[in-house]
Scaffold this motif. Structure first.
Motif, PDB file in Angstrom:
ATOM      1  N   VAL A   1       0.870  -1.173   0.000  1.00 48.76           N
ATOM      2  CA  VAL A   1       0.000   0.000   0.000  1.00 48.76           C
ATOM      3  C   VAL A   1       0.906   1.222   0.000  1.00 48.76           C
ATOM      4  N   LEU A   2       0.653   2.133  -0.928  1.00 51.80           N
ATOM      5  CA  LEU A   2       1.477   3.331  -1.071  1.00 51.80           C
ATOM      6  C   LEU A   2       0.683   4.547  -0.608  1.00 51.80           C
TER       7      LEU A   2
ATOM      8  N   VAL B   1       3.878  -1.082   3.778  1.00 50.23           N
ATOM      9  CA  VAL B   1       3.410   0.284   3.521  1.00 50.23           C
ATOM     10  C   VAL B   1       4.611   1.156   3.254  1.00 50.23           C
ATOM     11  N   LYS B   2       4.562   1.872   2.139  1.00 51.84           N
ATOM     12  CA  LYS B   2       5.583   2.869   1.841  1.00 51.84           C
ATOM     13  C   LYS B   2       4.883   4.184   1.538  1.00 51.84           C
ATOM     14  N   THR B   3       5.647   5.245   1.564  1.00 51.38           N
ATOM     15  CA  THR B   3       5.075   6.572   1.365  1.00 51.38           C
ATOM     16  C   THR B   3       5.921   7.344   0.371  1.00 51.38           C
ATOM     17  N   ILE B   4       5.321   8.380  -0.201  1.00 50.07           N
ATOM     18  CA  ILE B   4       6.062   9.255  -1.110  1.00 50.07           C
ATOM     19  C   ILE B   4       6.637  10.409  -0.296  1.00 50.07           C
ATOM     20  N   PRO B   5       7.628  11.122  -0.827  1.00 49.92           N
ATOM     21  CA  PRO B   5       8.207  12.234  -0.074  1.00 49.92           C
ATOM     22  C   PRO B   5       7.168  13.297   0.251  1.00 49.92           C
ATOM     23  N   GLY B   6       7.469  14.091   1.277  1.00 54.68           N
ATOM     24  CA  GLY B   6       6.599  15.192   1.643  1.00 54.68           C
ATOM     25  C   GLY B   6       6.541  16.246   0.561  1.00 54.68           C
ATOM     26  N   SER B   7       5.455  17.013   0.569  1.00 57.73           N
ATOM     27  CA  SER B   7       5.263  18.021  -0.470  1.00 57.73           C
ATOM     28  C   SER B   7       6.378  19.060  -0.458  1.00 57.73           C
ATOM     29  N   ALA B   8       6.908  19.390   0.736  1.00 58.10           N
ATOM     30  CA  ALA B   8       7.987  20.388   0.799  1.00 58.10           C
ATOM     31  C   ALA B   8       9.232  19.891   0.084  1.00 58.10           C
ATOM     32  N   ASP B   9       9.568  18.583   0.249  1.00 58.24           N
ATOM     33  CA  ASP B   9      10.743  18.026  -0.429  1.00 58.24           C
ATOM     34  C   ASP B   9      10.554  17.995  -1.933  1.00 58.24           C
ATOM     35  N   VAL B  10       9.329  17.673  -2.375  1.00 56.93           N
ATOM     36  CA  VAL B  10       9.060  17.606  -3.813  1.00 56.93           C
ATOM     37  C   VAL B  10       9.134  18.995  -4.429  1.00 56.93           C
TER      38      VAL B  10
ATOM     39  N   LEU C   1       3.802  -2.903   9.478  1.00 55.65           N
ATOM     40  CA  LEU C   1       3.893  -2.001   8.333  1.00 55.65           C
ATOM     41  C   LEU C   1       4.960  -2.449   7.339  1.00 55.65           C
ATOM     42  N   SER C   2       5.759  -3.438   7.728  1.00 51.23           N
ATOM     43  CA  SER C   2       6.699  -4.059   6.792  1.00 51.23           C
ATOM     44  C   SER C   2       6.065  -5.224   6.051  1.00 51.23           C
ATOM     45  N   GLY C   3       4.770  -5.449   6.316  1.00 51.47           N
ATOM     46  CA  GLY C   3       4.053  -6.530   5.639  1.00 51.47           C
ATOM     47  C   GLY C   3       4.185  -7.874   6.309  1.00 51.47           C
ATOM     48  N   LEU C   4       4.614  -7.874   7.562  1.00 49.14           N
ATOM     49  CA  LEU C   4       4.831  -9.126   8.280  1.00 49.14           C
ATOM     50  C   LEU C   4       3.906  -9.191   9.489  1.00 49.14           C
ATOM     51  N   GLU C   5       3.825 -10.375  10.086  1.00 49.62           N
ATOM     52  CA  GLU C   5       2.979 -10.567  11.256  1.00 49.62           C
ATOM     53  C   GLU C   5       3.849 -10.931  12.446  1.00 49.62           C
ATOM     54  N   VAL C   6       3.450 -10.444  13.612  1.00 48.02           N
ATOM     55  CA  VAL C   6       4.184 -10.758  14.834  1.00 48.02           C
ATOM     56  C   VAL C   6       3.923 -12.217  15.214  1.00 48.02           C
TER      57      VAL C   6
ATOM     58  N   ALA D   1      10.711  21.611  -3.305  1.00 44.70           N
ATOM     59  CA  ALA D   1      12.078  22.138  -3.248  1.00 44.70           C
ATOM     60  C   ALA D   1      13.030  21.392  -4.174  1.00 44.70           C
ATOM     61  N   GLY D   2      12.571  20.321  -4.802  1.00 48.26           N
ATOM     62  CA  GLY D   2      13.420  19.578  -5.724  1.00 48.26           C
ATOM     63  C   GLY D   2      14.350  18.589  -5.052  1.00 48.26           C
ATOM     64  N   ARG D   3      14.134  18.351  -3.737  1.00 50.94           N
ATOM     65  CA  ARG D   3      15.000  17.407  -3.033  1.00 50.94           C
ATOM     66  C   ARG D   3      14.585  15.959  -3.249  1.00 50.94           C
ATOM     67  N   ALA D   4      13.404  15.751  -3.818  1.00 53.01           N
ATOM     68  CA  ALA D   4      12.924  14.382  -4.033  1.00 53.01           C
ATOM     69  C   ALA D   4      11.913  14.389  -5.165  1.00 53.01           C
ATOM     70  N   ARG D   5      11.693  13.206  -5.735  1.00 56.32           N
ATOM     71  CA  ARG D   5      10.669  13.024  -6.765  1.00 56.32           C
ATOM     72  C   ARG D   5       9.494  12.276  -6.188  1.00 56.32           C
ATOM     73  N   ILE D   6       8.341  12.498  -6.782  1.00 58.07           N
ATOM     74  CA  ILE D   6       7.123  11.893  -6.266  1.00 58.07           C
ATOM     75  C   ILE D   6       7.184  10.370  -6.341  1.00 58.07           C
ATOM     76  N   SER D   7       8.002   9.846  -7.261  1.00 60.74           N
ATOM     77  CA  SER D   7       8.070   8.393  -7.450  1.00 60.74           C
ATOM     78  C   SER D   7       9.057   7.722  -6.503  1.00 60.74           C
ATOM     79  N   GLU D   8       9.748   8.492  -5.674  1.00 62.32           N
ATOM     80  CA  GLU D   8      10.703   7.916  -4.738  1.00 62.32           C
ATOM     81  C   GLU D   8       9.954   7.370  -3.520  1.00 62.32           C
ATOM     82  N   LEU D   9       9.792   6.079  -3.474  1.00 61.94           N
ATOM     83  CA  LEU D   9       9.070   5.457  -2.372  1.00 61.94           C
ATOM     84  C   LEU D   9       9.996   5.303  -1.169  1.00 61.94           C
ATOM     85  N   ARG D  10       9.460   5.587   0.003  1.00 59.35           N
ATOM     86  CA  ARG D  10      10.255   5.551   1.217  1.00 59.35           C
ATOM     87  C   ARG D  10       9.538   4.729   2.281  1.00 59.35           C
TER      88      ARG D  10
END
Length: 634
Positions: A209-210, A235-244, A527-532, A246-255
């Protein structure tokens, strides 16, 4: 199933272009002949030599025009709306050529025939290209892993476009909270309500899930992540709007999901006047400049336009890294800010005096200290010598140089300490309190806060490493809790607190709600896709093991010793004046402590720590017997 398109995709681009030219020529001829047949409702035109001659001429001229328009320079897999405009222009010119060629060759082509020809050619040229594009995307889609995107806004749409041009993930559905989008199609994907998320993950066998909600407040992101953690899907997320922006990250960079999102703590805008008060136009020294807090202090300080920043650290690489980073800052070149690194320990009085003599220091931020609780517990002599007497040496040098402001970075472990590290930091607070009461030239203040995310020794990267290795995840105790704050926020609040000091205050930062480390570990695993793996889930992926409290470790941390607590103009900074010893009494005590350190007299060191006003209680934690420490050293 694999689409048999790979042999065509592997052809050289020049060969692909020739094939497309041949297809276009066929389309021109076929469209013109079919247009005539449709208009006259007869197949007779198909055997008319003049019409065939006209069709061939139109095809040849059209191919030249198509080439001139750049139709064969377009990479089909990356076609966009501009390609549609190019195809439309190509059809218009080809229709004009058909009309002109028919008149030149004496073949009657009525206007309706030309119009039908244009429509058929538009469908043919555009249809072939989009069909090839869809076949390519389908062939790639079958090799990609399906993902669900949470957030159907502009960021989500941009993420879909980026993923479709990639080779790893295939977006299969949107999830969005806004009911107005429920059931709508966005970028060809249906939008569902969050209650359908679990069913979508199962239906599409989603690999991930992104989160595409870069501008959502952290409290909202926390709610969403808590909901997602129950699914045990990565679960991964895209960079924050401020980073995008400011040019410090691209929207496709999953984190990976940041722990800040799990905590849900919203940053508070700083007071610009407080940030600049002790820095702008002044010479600032930062000790421990290469550490987690020290390096962030340097970054925030350089933005406030000081005259010079003096970096003091005893670790060569850490000092090199922060000096190199600051030297690349635009303000250093544009405004001539001097950045000077000094490979010096705060235990070296001669070296410190030389620095204060060479530079008229106005403000000191003292972040240098040994902070790792178990290590200091096992190396208490060096821990006390560095933390306590290093601070004493630096404070005396600052006093002698007439420094305006001295800000000590303290810790919540100094409150009723159960370990030597906390006791040593409480002693450094006593030194600054005594110096503040003794004189008024230098303003001494202390800032006390808890753990910071991402610092050296932080539990978060350790948990990530253990999860990547397949576990187990080691937690010291099921009920242990800690306060957390981001490094940038902590540094920002330290600067603002120091600017409000009048001398002798202990500033305490609002750390929010304490976090149970066990819950943190569970959320990171899920959130890493695993179960305890536990009694309720014996087939889980990663087990949580409890290793017991480490030497000197407490279950719960505190931020205040007592006394009167007051609010400041910043609602996340409180202040308190706490009990201390005046300098003559403290000086005599420190002399005894120095003698015990020199003699490496552990029983005497223990006794001295217990008699000082530290509320030191080693029995409160899991501190090993001092006899064991003595045997280990000897």
């Amino acid at each position: 199933m694999q689409i048999p398109l790979q042999p065509l995709l592997m052809l050289p681009r020049s060969v692909k272009r020739r094939v497309l030219v041949l297809v276009d020529a066929t389309l021109v001829v076929a469209s013109l002949m079919l247009a005539c047949a449709l208009h006259w409702e007869s197949l007779a035109p198909l055997v008319d030599p003049g019409l065939w001659q006209t069709s061939i001429v139109v095809a040849l001229v059209s191919l030249v025009l198509f080439h001139w328009l750049g139709l064969y320079r377009v990479v089909i897999r990356y076609m966009s709306h501009t390609t549609v405009a190019t195809v439309g222009m190509a059809v218009l010119l080809s229709s004009l050529v058909a009309k002109a060629a028919s008149q030149w060759l004496g073949v009657v082509l009525a206007l309706p025939v030309v119009l039908i020809y244009g429509l058929l050619l538009l469908l043919g040229l555009g249809g072939v290209r989009f069909l090839l594009r869809e076949l390519y995307l389908l062939s790639q889609r079958l090799k990609r892993r399906p993902v669900v995107i949470y957030g159907a806004g502009a960021a989500g749409c941009e993420l879909v476009a980026a993923l479709r041009h990639g080779s790893e993930y295939e977006p299969v559905a949107f999830v969005d909270d806004w009911r107005g989008l429920d059931g709508a199609l966005v970028e060809g994907l249906r939008v569902y309500q969050p209650v359908r998320l679990a069913a979508l993950v199962e239906e599409y066998r989603a690999a991930m899930v992104l989160l595409a909600i870069p501008s959502a407040p952290r409290c909202r992101r926390r709610e969403i992540l808590q909901r997602l953690s129950a699914l045990s899907v990565p679960v991964k997320t895209i960079p924050g709007s401020a980073d995008v922006i400011a040019g410090r990250a691209r929207i496709s960079e999953l984190r990976d999901v940041a722990l800040e999102d799990l905590l849900g703590r919203e940053p508070v805008p700083p007071f610009p006047d407080l940030l600049a008060a002790n820095i702008e136009g002044k010479t600032v020294m930062v000790t421990g400049a290469g550490g987690s807090i020290g390096s962030e202090l340097c970054r925030q300080i350089i933005a406030q336009r000081p005259v010079a920043v003096l970096l003091v650290d005893s670790c060569e690489y850490a000092l090199y890294a922060i000096e190199h980073e600051l030297s690349q800052h635009p303000a250093v070149g544009d405004e001539g800010i001097r950045v000077r690194p000094f490979l010096v320990s705060v235990q070296q009085p001669d070296a410190l005096r030389a620095i204060f003599t060479a530079f008229p220091v106005d403000t000191v931020y003292h972040a240098a200290a040994y902070k790792h609780v178990p290590l200091v517990e096992c190396n208490l002599v060096e821990g006390l010598r560095n933390n306590v007497f290093g601070t004493l040496t630096l404070a005396r040098a600052a006093l002698a140089a007439g420094v305006e402001s001295f800000v000590l970075i303290s810790t919540d472990k100094a409150v009723r300490p159960t370990n030597v590290m906390g006791a040593s930091k409480r002693l450094t607070e006593l030194i600054c309190q005594a110096f503040a009461q003794q004189q008024s030239r230098t303003c001494f203040s202390m800032v006390r806060f808890g753990n910071v995310l991402g610092s050296s020794g932080s539990v978060v990267p350790l948990f990530r490493q253990q999860i990547e290795r397949g576990g187990p995840v080691a937690v010291t105790h099921p009920d242990i809790t800690r306060y957390f704050m981001t490094i940038p926020e902590a540094a920002q609040l330290v600067i603002q607190a120091g600017a409000m000091a009048t001398g002798g205050e202990v500033f305490v930062l609002d750390m929010g709600e304490p976090v149970r480390i066990r819950d943190l570990a569970i959320n990171m695993i899920r959130l890493s896709g695993l179960e305890v793996k536990d009694e309720a889930h014996p087939d889980g992926d990663i087990e949580i093991v409890y290793t017991g409290l480490r030497p000197g470790e407490k279950l719960f941390e505190e931020l205040l010793i007592g006394g009167e607590v007051k609010e400041t103009r910043h609602h996340r900074i409180m202040t308190s004046r706490e009990m201390f010893w005046e300098w003559p009494r403290l000086e005599a005590y420190l002399q005894e402590l120095q003698q015990a350190l020199t003699a490496i007299d552990y029983p005497r060191l223990r006794q001295l720590l217990l008699v000082a006003p530290l509320d030191y209680c080693p029995e409160g934690g899991a501190t090993p017997r001092w006899e064991e420490v003595m045997r280990a050293v000897s």
